[in-house]
Design a protein around this motif. Structure first.
Motif, PDB file in Angstrom:
ATOM      1  N   ARG A 176       0.832  -1.219   0.000  1.00 30.61           N
ATOM      2  CA  ARG A 176       0.000   0.000   0.000  1.00 30.61           C
ATOM      3  C   ARG A 176       0.861   1.261   0.000  1.00 30.61           C
ATOM      4  N   CYS A 177       2.003   1.218   0.674  1.00 26.17           N
ATOM      5  CA  CYS A 177       2.915   2.380   0.640  1.00 26.17           C
ATOM      6  C   CYS A 177       3.418   2.621  -0.780  1.00 26.17           C
ATOM      7  N   ILE A 178       3.807   1.549  -1.449  1.00 26.82           N
ATOM      8  CA  ILE A 178       4.326   1.687  -2.815  1.00 26.82           C
ATOM      9  C   ILE A 178       3.199   2.118  -3.755  1.00 26.82           C
ATOM     10  N   HIS A 179       2.008   1.587  -3.504  1.00 25.80           N
ATOM     11  CA  HIS A 179       0.853   1.958  -4.317  1.00 25.80           C
ATOM     12  C   HIS A 179       0.588   3.460  -4.259  1.00 25.80           C
ATOM     13  N   SER A 180       0.866   4.074  -3.124  1.00 26.48           N
ATOM     14  CA  SER A 180       0.562   5.503  -2.985  1.00 26.48           C
ATOM     15  C   SER A 180       1.711   6.404  -3.439  1.00 26.48           C
ATOM     16  N   THR A 181       2.843   5.805  -3.825  1.00 28.69           N
ATOM     17  CA  THR A 181       4.008   6.616  -4.187  1.00 28.69           C
ATOM     18  C   THR A 181       4.685   6.175  -5.480  1.00 28.69           C
ATOM     19  N   ALA A 182       4.432   4.950  -5.912  1.00 28.63           N
ATOM     20  CA  ALA A 182       5.176   4.337  -7.029  1.00 28.63           C
ATOM     21  C   ALA A 182       6.671   4.328  -6.739  1.00 28.63           C
ATOM     22  N   ASP A 183       7.018   4.315  -5.466  1.00 27.94           N
ATOM     23  CA  ASP A 183       8.427   4.352  -5.071  1.00 27.94           C
ATOM     24  C   ASP A 183       8.764   3.041  -4.345  1.00 27.94           C
ATOM     25  N   PHE A 184       9.501   2.169  -5.037  1.00 34.03           N
ATOM     26  CA  PHE A 184       9.774   0.844  -4.492  1.00 34.03           C
ATOM     27  C   PHE A 184      10.777   0.863  -3.346  1.00 34.03           C
ATOM     28  N   GLU A 185      11.406   1.996  -3.109  1.00 28.16           N
ATOM     29  CA  GLU A 185      12.338   2.087  -1.980  1.00 28.16           C
ATOM     30  C   GLU A 185      11.618   1.868  -0.649  1.00 28.16           C
ATOM     31  N   TYR A 186      10.301   2.088  -0.608  1.00 26.21           N
ATOM     32  CA  TYR A 186       9.584   1.926   0.666  1.00 26.21           C
ATOM     33  C   TYR A 186       9.692   0.520   1.234  1.00 26.21           C
ATOM     34  N   GLU A 187       9.902  -0.454   0.347  1.00 29.59           N
ATOM     35  CA  GLU A 187      10.062  -1.808   0.888  1.00 29.59           C
ATOM     36  C   GLU A 187      11.271  -1.868   1.822  1.00 29.59           C
ATOM     37  N   GLN A 188      12.350  -1.194   1.430  1.00 25.96           N
ATOM     38  CA  GLN A 188      13.560  -1.227   2.251  1.00 25.96           C
ATOM     39  C   GLN A 188      13.442  -0.328   3.480  1.00 25.96           C
ATOM     40  N   LEU A 189      12.643   0.713   3.395  1.00 30.15           N
ATOM     41  CA  LEU A 189      12.547   1.688   4.497  1.00 30.15           C
ATOM     42  C   LEU A 189      11.564   1.258   5.584  1.00 30.15           C
ATOM     43  N   TYR A 190      10.828   0.175   5.335  1.00 29.90           N
ATOM     44  CA  TYR A 190       9.756  -0.233   6.231  1.00 29.90           C
ATOM     45  C   TYR A 190      10.296  -0.995   7.441  1.00 29.90           C
ATOM     46  N   TYR A 191       9.876  -0.565   8.622  1.00 29.50           N
ATOM     47  CA  TYR A 191      10.275  -1.243   9.862  1.00 29.50           C
ATOM     48  C   TYR A 191       9.038  -1.452  10.728  1.00 29.50           C
ATOM     49  N   ALA A 192       8.872  -2.673  11.283  1.00 27.96           N
ATOM     50  CA  ALA A 192       7.690  -2.958  12.098  1.00 27.96           C
ATOM     51  C   ALA A 192       8.091  -3.676  13.379  1.00 27.96           C
ATOM     52  N   GLN A 193       7.282  -3.490  14.396  1.00 25.14           N
ATOM     53  CA  GLN A 193       7.571  -4.058  15.718  1.00 25.14           C
ATOM     54  C   GLN A 193       6.257  -4.453  16.380  1.00 25.14           C
ATOM     55  N   ASN A 194       6.216  -5.646  16.974  1.00 30.12           N
ATOM     56  CA  ASN A 194       5.023  -6.128  17.703  1.00 30.12           C
ATOM     57  C   ASN A 194       3.787  -6.332  16.830  1.00 30.12           C
ATOM     58  N   GLN A 195       3.972  -7.014  15.687  1.00 32.41           N
ATOM     59  CA  GLN A 195       2.827  -7.320  14.809  1.00 32.41           C
ATOM     60  C   GLN A 195       1.811  -6.170  14.713  1.00 32.41           C
ATOM     61  N   PRO A 196       2.241  -5.018  14.273  1.00 31.87           N
ATOM     62  CA  PRO A 196       1.358  -3.855  14.352  1.00 31.87           C
ATOM     63  C   PRO A 196       0.104  -3.964  13.489  1.00 31.87           C
ATOM     64  N   LEU A 197       0.243  -4.479  12.268  1.00 33.29           N
ATOM     65  CA  LEU A 197      -0.924  -4.493  11.382  1.00 33.29           C
ATOM     66  C   LEU A 197      -2.039  -5.358  11.935  1.00 33.29           C
ATOM     67  N   GLU A 198      -1.668  -6.534  12.435  1.00 30.68           N
ATOM     68  CA  GLU A 198      -2.650  -7.445  13.007  1.00 30.68           C
ATOM     69  C   GLU A 198      -3.367  -6.768  14.184  1.00 30.68           C
ATOM     70  N   TYR A 199      -2.581  -6.108  15.029  1.00 32.91           N
ATOM     71  CA  TYR A 199      -3.152  -5.455  16.218  1.00 32.91           C
ATOM     72  C   TYR A 199      -4.098  -4.330  15.804  1.00 32.91           C
ATOM     73  N   TRP A 200      -3.657  -3.500  14.865  1.00 33.79           N
ATOM     74  CA  TRP A 200      -4.477  -2.356  14.451  1.00 33.79           C
ATOM     75  C   TRP A 200      -5.722  -2.796  13.688  1.00 33.79           C
ATOM     76  N   HIS A 201      -5.637  -3.908  12.964  1.00 36.84           N
ATOM     77  CA  HIS A 201      -6.818  -4.423  12.259  1.00 36.84           C
ATOM     78  C   HIS A 201      -7.954  -4.652  13.265  1.00 36.84           C
ATOM     79  N   ASP A 202      -7.639  -5.358  14.353  1.00 34.42           N
ATOM     80  CA  ASP A 202      -8.667  -5.606  15.380  1.00 34.42           C
ATOM     81  C   ASP A 202      -9.093  -4.296  16.034  1.00 34.42           C
ATOM     82  N   TYR A 203      -8.116  -3.443  16.298  1.00 34.57           N
ATOM     83  CA  TYR A 203      -8.390  -2.171  16.961  1.00 34.57           C
ATOM     84  C   TYR A 203      -9.361  -1.312  16.130  1.00 34.57           C
ATOM     85  N   LEU A 204      -9.105  -1.243  14.828  1.00 36.11           N
ATOM     86  CA  LEU A 204      -9.931  -0.388  13.962  1.00 36.11           C
ATOM     87  C   LEU A 204     -11.309  -1.008  13.737  1.00 36.11           C
ATOM     88  N   LEU A 205     -11.336  -2.336  13.518  1.00 34.02           N
ATOM     89  CA  LEU A 205     -12.632  -2.979  13.304  1.00 34.02           C
ATOM     90  C   LEU A 205     -13.482  -2.941  14.569  1.00 34.02           C
TER      91      LEU A 205
END
Lengths: 361, 361
Positions: B189-218
């Motif tokens: 989704r980051c690359i989709h919004s920028t067409a900049d493939f460097e975002y794959e290398q710049l991405y850092y995550a800690q504590n399964q954030p997406l999974e946690y936020w999915h439940d949080y937002l829903l």
């Protein structure tokens, strides 16, 4: 001594080291406060160390902007090293960088000679000398050298200071020589919103667009965006100051109907409605290639005469095609971000650049 | 003839050319409709043309996915060229690609042999043959070869189709193997919004954030953004569907006062107010490093426990520092776009990825 004892494995010898004042500290004390910030000591003797290693360190010291104290700077036989160091430093430091030659420091025959990197006469230096080179902030104060701790050049802290410093950094890195100052300013704002320097190469302009839009916006013109995010990115203060209306039709109640009835995407339907109601607005596309296609199609057919088009959709499907179609339009002010890159931030940046064009000139 | 006449400068000779049907057209007609789209003719005779030139063209034809008609495909002496061509084609085309060998076309002894690239027996080919290789869409229909004009694989047209096709293209180009499917989805989704493939290398995550936020937002959690542009970038339909409130304090009437009174930037003051009123929200920073500093400072001091932080400010002053400070926080779900890049679109993309996590799994 330690090295020798270690080599002999002589653990029975009692060894003790007493801290002392090194020549660079004695010299620094005489000079005032030259070592008030990061510094390094460097020996120019290549008796035991290969010159390539020394030169690597000299370069690092010069590039790293260290205050640099030189030991063994020059002897009768070792007489070219200091000249080479001066050459390397001059490639990275200002010619006015202060230099001190302190001879026989703390002894009765002590002398101090202050000069600069450009004027350094290496023949004044011998093995009784310590040479001290300041960093880019070191200055001479009477017979003293002072290196401030950097507090004077504090980091930008207010929003305006941060923005100005960012713009300054971006300007300094620009490469293209074929852009007008106004177009460069638009490029600076695009890079400011993305930290992506590729935007300089992707930027294309036609018919002095920034100059035209500056007058248009300051005269209270209307702006149409394809998505609400571009709308949100156009600085509120500028809009309010000049009475500029920024409209986005995407969430207009009529759009869903029109899209379904005519088999259009929502963005395309939004653009069609906007064109019907504001045929002479400035159109800003930061997201939807279908919106850009619709716009270019209608301009080509002569059904509207916009104040200009900012074509910066981002993406992977039909984006390049939509931009190429837009590029073929003639006679209206146009900025295109070529290729796949772009986005809401970039599109909004270009509008913000037009509002603030005086900053470029 | 023309070449000969030209060489002799014989302008007095009357020359006329009559159009005719070439062997490839005759063969194509016999085969049905193999040349329904782009095609090329290629002679394998290296009598007058260097083989390197021929091989360059073979590769171009293979890569370009042209339907390819071969003239002079093979003779008793020239017997390795066709095998080499087959090898090059197999490196770029499917083994099942249809191939036709048409011998003595339109003459009484005419024969047609249909096969595939993998099964092509080059010994069946001689100087009386025309060989025709299909493109990636050519198919066999009874005794015919058909190359559709591409209408079947039409370009994506609706908003949803365009988005799906874009996601597919991005997934296909991802490189990192250390990311979970959820984190990869955020990267897409980051690359989709920028067409900049460097975002794959710049991405850092800690504590399964997406999974946690999915439940949080829903579950209808609250989101705080540093600027209105991030707020606008979080898809309205998702927000409304799940009753998620997305707030931005930047334009709150109290912010200007607080900023002036405490010597803060507006973004920082906005963050401080938001933290006081929503200490457990998900915080999304897409613009202001000072807002991120404030946030990290308060979390470190234990004065709030956010549902997480998305740290994607963009810029040139204090941005890297603010991200490194955030990276040192422990125990909360975190996504950081490292380095100078980021921005409102990127920050919003990550929230949108959390909303739509089912698409990743």
């Amino acid at each position: 001594v330690y090295e020798y004892a270690a080599r002999q494995q002589r653990t029975d010898i009692q060894l003790q080291t007493l801290p002392g004042i090194s020549a660079f500290q004695a010299a620094a004390a005489r000079l005032g406060a030259p070592i008030g910030h990061d510094f390094c000591c460097l020996s120019l003797s290549d008796l035991m160390t290969p010159w390539t290693t020394i030169e690597k360190r000299i370069t690092a010291a010069a590039v790293g902007d260290f205050v640099t104290s030189l030991y063994n700077p020059r002897s009768q036989k070792r007489n070219w090293q200091l000249s080479r160091l001066r050459e390397i430093f001059l490639a990275h430091r200002a010619p006015t960088t202060p230099v001190a030659i302190v001879r026989q420091v703390t002894r009765p025959e002590e002398t101090i000679h202050l000069t600069t990197l450009a004027e350094l006469d290496v023949t004044l230096v011998d093995m009784f000398c310590l040479v001290l080179i300041g960093n880019s902030q070191t200055y001479r104060f009477g017979e003293f050298l002072v290196t401030p701790r950097g507090y004077l050049a504090r980091k930008p802290a207010t929003g305006a200071e941060i923005q100005d410093e960012s713009f300054r950094q971006i300007w300094a890195e620009l490469q293209r020589t074929d852009l007008s100052a106004a177009d460069q300013w638009a490029v600076v704002r695009c890079i400011h919103s993305t930290a992506d320097f590729e935007y300089e190469q992707l930027y294309y302009a036609q018919n002095q667009p920034l100059e035209y839009w500056h007058d248009y916006l300051l005269g209270g013109g209307t702006v149409i965006t394809d998505v609400t995010m571009v709308q949100a990115g156009i600085t509120r203060a500028y809009r309010e100051q000049h009475g500029v209306e920024v409209l986005c039709y995407l969430n207009d109640a009529r759009v869903a109907d029109l899209a379904e009835r005519e088999g259009l995407t929502r963005s395309q339907a939004g653009m069609r409605l906007a064109l019907a109601e504001h045929p002479t607005a400035l159109f800003v596309v930061g997201n939807a290639p279908t919106a850009l296609f619709e716009l270019a199609e209608q301009v080509q057919a002569g059904r509207c005469q916009p104040a200009g088009i900012i074509a910066a959709p981002v993406g992977f499907v039909n984006v390049v095609e939509a931009k190429l179609k837009t590029k073929s339009l003639r006679g209206l002010p146009l900025v295109i971000i070529e290729g796949r890159k772009g986005g809401s931030s970039v599109a909004a940046s270009i509008v913000n650049a037009a509002f603030t064009l005086q900053q470029a000139l």
